[in-house]
Design a protein around this motif. Structure first.
Motif, mmCIF file in Angstrom:
data_model
loop_
_atom_site.group_PDB
_atom_site.id
_atom_site.type_symbol
_atom_site.label_atom_id
_atom_site.label_comp_id
_atom_site.label_asym_id
_atom_site.label_seq_id
_atom_site.Cartn_x
_atom_site.Cartn_y
_atom_site.Cartn_z
ATOM 1 N N ALA A 254 0.828 -1.215 0.000
ATOM 2 C CA ALA A 254 0.000 0.000 0.000
ATOM 3 C C ALA A 254 0.858 1.259 0.000
ATOM 4 C CB ALA A 254 -0.927 -0.012 1.210
ATOM 5 N N LEU A 255 1.978 1.239 0.702
ATOM 6 C CA LEU A 255 2.878 2.388 0.684
ATOM 7 C C LEU A 255 3.426 2.621 -0.716
ATOM 8 C CD1 LEU A 255 4.812 1.805 4.038
ATOM 9 C CD2 LEU A 255 3.365 3.781 3.502
ATOM 10 N N GLY A 256 3.738 1.540 -1.426
ATOM 11 C CA GLY A 256 4.191 1.673 -2.806
ATOM 12 C C GLY A 256 3.110 2.252 -3.695
ATOM 13 N N LEU A 257 1.875 1.773 -3.550
ATOM 14 C CA LEU A 257 0.758 2.315 -4.317
ATOM 15 C C LEU A 257 0.574 3.802 -4.058
ATOM 16 C CD1 LEU A 257 -1.933 -0.492 -3.787
ATOM 17 C CD2 LEU A 257 -0.787 0.055 -5.924
ATOM 18 N N THR A 258 0.594 4.172 -2.792
ATOM 19 C CA THR A 258 0.372 5.571 -2.427
ATOM 20 C C THR A 258 1.495 6.462 -2.929
ATOM 21 O OG1 THR A 258 -0.774 4.811 -0.426
ATOM 22 C CG2 THR A 258 -0.108 7.120 -0.496
ATOM 23 N N ALA A 259 2.725 5.992 -2.815
ATOM 24 C CA ALA A 259 3.862 6.780 -3.310
ATOM 25 C C ALA A 259 3.760 6.990 -4.807
ATOM 26 C CB ALA A 259 5.170 6.087 -2.954
ATOM 27 N N SER A 260 3.342 5.956 -5.529
ATOM 28 C CA SER A 260 3.205 6.062 -6.973
ATOM 29 C C SER A 260 2.096 7.039 -7.350
ATOM 30 C CB SER A 260 2.907 4.680 -7.561
ATOM 31 O OG SER A 260 2.832 4.737 -8.964
ATOM 32 N N ALA A 261 0.973 6.951 -6.660
ATOM 33 C CA ALA A 261 -0.136 7.866 -6.944
ATOM 34 C C ALA A 261 0.256 9.309 -6.624
ATOM 35 C CB ALA A 261 -1.360 7.457 -6.128
ATOM 36 N N GLN A 262 0.987 9.505 -5.546
ATOM 37 C CA GLN A 262 1.413 10.849 -5.171
ATOM 38 C C GLN A 262 2.401 11.410 -6.179
ATOM 39 O OE1 GLN A 262 0.098 12.512 -2.768
ATOM 40 N NE2 GLN A 262 1.414 14.327 -2.738
ATOM 41 N N THR A 263 3.325 10.589 -6.628
ATOM 42 C CA THR A 263 4.293 11.029 -7.631
ATOM 43 C C THR A 263 3.599 11.401 -8.926
ATOM 44 O OG1 THR A 263 6.010 9.629 -6.667
ATOM 45 C CG2 THR A 263 6.349 10.377 -8.916
ATOM 46 N N GLN A 264 2.626 10.591 -9.314
ATOM 47 C CA GLN A 264 1.879 10.883 -10.540
ATOM 48 C C GLN A 264 1.114 12.200 -10.412
ATOM 49 O OE1 GLN A 264 -1.098 7.973 -11.477
ATOM 50 N NE2 GLN A 264 -2.031 9.272 -13.040
ATOM 51 N N GLN A 265 0.503 12.420 -9.265
ATOM 52 C CA GLN A 265 -0.274 13.643 -9.063
ATOM 53 C C GLN A 265 0.617 14.876 -9.062
ATOM 54 O OE1 GLN A 265 -2.051 14.298 -5.103
ATOM 55 N NE2 GLN A 265 -3.978 14.749 -6.139
ATOM 56 N N ARG A 266 1.784 14.770 -8.427
ATOM 57 C CA ARG A 266 2.686 15.916 -8.340
ATOM 58 C C ARG A 266 3.448 16.136 -9.635
ATOM 59 N NH1 ARG A 266 4.637 17.443 -3.244
ATOM 60 N NH2 ARG A 266 6.750 17.489 -4.069
ATOM 61 N N GLY A 267 3.641 15.058 -10.417
ATOM 62 C CA GLY A 267 4.363 15.177 -11.667
ATOM 63 C C GLY A 267 5.848 15.382 -11.488
ATOM 64 N N ARG A 268 6.384 15.007 -10.348
ATOM 65 C CA ARG A 268 7.822 15.173 -10.117
ATOM 66 C C ARG A 268 8.271 14.253 -8.995
ATOM 67 N NH1 ARG A 268 8.465 19.029 -5.853
ATOM 68 N NH2 ARG A 268 6.518 20.100 -5.331
ATOM 69 N N ASP A 269 9.597 14.194 -8.796
ATOM 70 C CA ASP A 269 10.184 13.346 -7.769
ATOM 71 C C ASP A 269 9.769 13.790 -6.375
ATOM 72 O OD1 ASP A 269 11.567 11.748 -9.524
ATOM 73 O OD2 ASP A 269 13.380 12.957 -9.463
ATOM 74 N N PHE A 270 10.052 12.910 -5.416
ATOM 75 C CA PHE A 270 9.938 13.335 -4.027
ATOM 76 C C PHE A 270 10.921 14.475 -3.782
ATOM 77 C CE2 PHE A 270 8.895 8.688 -3.453
ATOM 78 C CZ PHE A 270 7.534 8.901 -3.338
ATOM 79 N N LYS A 271 10.481 15.443 -3.032
ATOM 80 C CA LYS A 271 11.353 16.574 -2.729
ATOM 81 C C LYS A 271 12.491 16.114 -1.826
ATOM 82 C CE LYS A 271 11.360 21.276 -0.881
ATOM 83 N NZ LYS A 271 10.537 22.347 -0.247
ATOM 84 N N ARG A 272 13.696 16.528 -2.158
ATOM 85 C CA ARG A 272 14.860 16.166 -1.350
ATOM 86 C C ARG A 272 14.949 17.116 -0.167
ATOM 87 N NH1 ARG A 272 18.226 11.572 -1.778
ATOM 88 N NH2 ARG A 272 20.292 12.028 -0.944
ATOM 89 N N VAL A 273 14.573 16.636 0.992
ATOM 90 C CA VAL A 273 14.652 17.425 2.223
ATOM 91 C C VAL A 273 15.937 17.039 2.941
ATOM 92 C CG1 VAL A 273 13.523 18.001 4.395
ATOM 93 C CG2 VAL A 273 12.134 17.454 2.374
ATOM 94 N N PRO A 274 16.899 17.949 3.054
ATOM 95 C CA PRO A 274 18.197 17.578 3.642
ATOM 96 C C PRO A 274 18.094 16.929 5.007
ATOM 97 C CG PRO A 274 18.325 19.739 2.616
ATOM 98 C CD PRO A 274 16.887 19.350 2.580
ATOM 99 N N ALA A 275 17.245 17.447 5.869
ATOM 100 C CA ALA A 275 17.129 16.880 7.218
ATOM 101 C C ALA A 275 16.589 15.458 7.160
ATOM 102 C CB ALA A 275 16.229 17.758 8.074
ATOM 103 N N LEU A 276 15.591 15.219 6.293
ATOM 104 C CA LEU A 276 15.023 13.880 6.179
ATOM 105 C C LEU A 276 16.027 12.916 5.553
ATOM 106 C CD1 LEU A 276 12.652 11.966 6.441
ATOM 107 C CD2 LEU A 276 11.770 12.826 4.256
ATOM 108 N N ALA A 277 16.761 13.384 4.549
ATOM 109 C CA ALA A 277 17.782 12.541 3.928
ATOM 110 C C ALA A 277 18.861 12.168 4.940
ATOM 111 C CB ALA A 277 18.393 13.254 2.725
ATOM 112 N N ALA A 278 19.271 13.132 5.755
ATOM 113 C CA ALA A 278 20.277 12.851 6.779
ATOM 114 C C ALA A 278 19.765 11.829 7.786
ATOM 115 C CB ALA A 278 20.669 14.147 7.490
ATOM 116 N N LEU A 279 18.492 11.965 8.171
ATOM 117 C CA LEU A 279 17.897 11.014 9.110
ATOM 118 C C LEU A 279 17.879 9.609 8.505
ATOM 119 C CD1 LEU A 279 16.464 10.634 11.836
ATOM 120 C CD2 LEU A 279 14.305 11.115 10.672
ATOM 121 N N CYS A 280 17.565 9.519 7.221
ATOM 122 C CA CYS A 280 17.568 8.218 6.547
ATOM 123 C C CYS A 280 18.953 7.601 6.550
ATOM 124 C CB CYS A 280 17.069 8.379 5.112
ATOM 125 S SG CYS A 280 15.300 8.722 4.965
ATOM 126 N N TRP A 281 19.971 8.409 6.262
ATOM 127 C CA TRP A 281 21.338 7.886 6.255
ATOM 128 C C TRP A 281 21.772 7.423 7.640
ATOM 129 C CZ3 TRP A 281 23.537 6.093 2.246
ATOM 130 C CH2 TRP A 281 23.383 6.674 0.992
#
Length: 430
Positions: A254-281
């Protein structure tokens, strides 16, 4: 395991007449589904403005799925020394989580828009056709396993680990396996995907009510299973139920479905948020240290929690979920990752594998069995290690390349659609 030419193949095919790339390595004009995959779709240009030269197609999903398929082939051979280098050694999640997440992402592209674009009945027919293909693939793998092991043991002893004892004798198991009441080991991810894809229309209806509601209900069910893992589908071969508990793994889909639908609606990649990217790393670094097999390499154990932290795979524990979501966000918000998948030789080869996932998964699973039997019969020396891995990976990559060429020839042989005929209006407006 998706895969397959499964939903991701349909995701790159537009029934309105446009199709996906004629070649995996040659960028073509993007279809609607391709543009949706391309989170960073090129914006429309004004008259007189040169069109951008970069392909709108996003190869990252295909390349990630291809990598997951090849790692599953390697991981499913316990004696294979190469499986020391797959992602399961450097994190809580492994290729299975990546595969299911991307299966959800691609399924939205294949079918999510279909209900409004093509109608309910045609889309349901496409879903049914895909489920039939998955079921056939599962049947081929089960039969190959059973008859190979039964035949091999006439020449040399075969450990019961290669086949459940209930399947080793008689024919009473057939209806149970065919009805998914019995799931043999290493043959349990395709039924999971089939169940998830069958439930796609239900999730779609919930998303039509409200996207957040659909994800909330899916997440609530996942949390319930994590609190009570006994909530599961029955498995005649295992009293604990399905190894990949669909009631938990549906949340990742379901997370994959939602991410795909959101990407399609926005028409672009996920926004690169430096703080979130750092947290992921940071989280992935912790995951790598905690999951790394230090003792296997003869190194001091640096795991901060020792053996006390073992995230369950069967019901998709939160630590595994966070791991795969962190990887997904970092890749899908990375422009260098997009270029690597689209322009590098390795990225394109992986994309070929990913876009032919059904065939690659079925063949790879059968090759896994033969590799295990070869190792158990003839030993695990370096010569066989190299031979099994080189030959196995070459077969899978070669299969994907052959399927690409075959589909390209089939598309080229189709007659081009006639151009629309312009009708001149009369001076009187008739």
């Amino acid at each position: 395991m998706q895969a397959h030419t499964d939903a991701h193949t349909d995701a790159h095919t537009d029934k309105a007449g446009s199709t996906r790339d004629a070649s995996r390595s040659v960028p073509q004009p993007a279809t609607d589904a391709q543009a949706a995959v391309a989170g960073g779709a090129t914006p429309a240009t004004s008259p007189g403005t040169p069109a951008p030269t970069r392909s709108r197609r996003d190869h990252r999903i295909d390349a990630l799925r291809g990598a997951a398929l090849l790692m599953m082939f390697i991981d499913h051979i316990p004696q294979n020394l190469l499986n020391r280098f797959t992602m399961r050694n450097v994190g809580f999640a492994d290729a299975a989580e990546v595969f299911v997440l991307l299966a959800g992402y691609a399924s939205w592209l294949a079918y999510g828009r279909g209900f409004t674009k093509y109608g309910v009945l045609p889309t349901l027919q496409r879903l049914f056709k895909r489920c039939v293909q998955l079921y056939i693939g599962q049947t081929i793998m089960v039969m190959a396993y059973v008859f190979t092991v039964r035949g091999w043991r006439h020449f040399t002893p075969v450990s019961v680990d290669y086949l459940e004892p209930e399947l080793a004798h008689g024919l009473g198991w057939i209806w149970r396996v065919m009805m998914f009441d019995a799931l043999p080991s290493n043959l349990n991810i395709m039924p999971l995907y089939l169940v998830l894809l069958t439930g796609f229309p239900i999730f779609y209806l919930l998303m039509r009510v409200h996207r957040s509601l659909a994800l909330l209900l899916s997440g609530a069910l996942w949390m319930l299973v994590n609190m009570d893992p006994e909530l599961n589908f029955p498995n005649w071969l295992d009293p604990d139920g399905w190894y990949f508990n669909p009631l938990a793994w549906q949340f990742l889909f379901a997370l994959g479905l939602t991410a795909s639908a959101q990407t399609q609606q926005r028409g672009r990649d996920f926004k690169r948020v430096p703080a979130l990217a750092a947290l992921c790393w940071v989280y992935l670094l912790f995951s790598a240290i905690q999951a790394f097999p230090w003792a296997l390499w003869g190194l001091p154990d640096l795991r901060p929690f020792g053996n006390t932290l073992a995230p369950a795979k069967s019901w998709l524990s939160p630590l595994r979920l966070f791991d795969v979501m962190a990887i997904f966000y970092l890749v899908q918000s990375s422009e260098p990752a997009r270029r690597w998948a689209a322009e590098s030789w390795v990225g394109q080869e992986l994309a070929r594998v990913g876009r032919n996932s059904l065939e690659v998964f079925v063949v790879g699973t059968i090759l896994d069995l033969y590799a295990r039997l070869i190792f158990s019969t003839f030993g695990e020396g370096w010569v066989l290690q190299i031979a099994v891995n080189v030959v196995g990976l070459a077969i899978l990559i070669g299969l994907a390349s052959w399927l690409d060429r075959r589909r390209a020839r089939a598309r080229a042989a189709k007659p081009a659609a006639p151009p629309p005929v312009a009708v001149a209006s009369s001076p009187t407006g008739g």
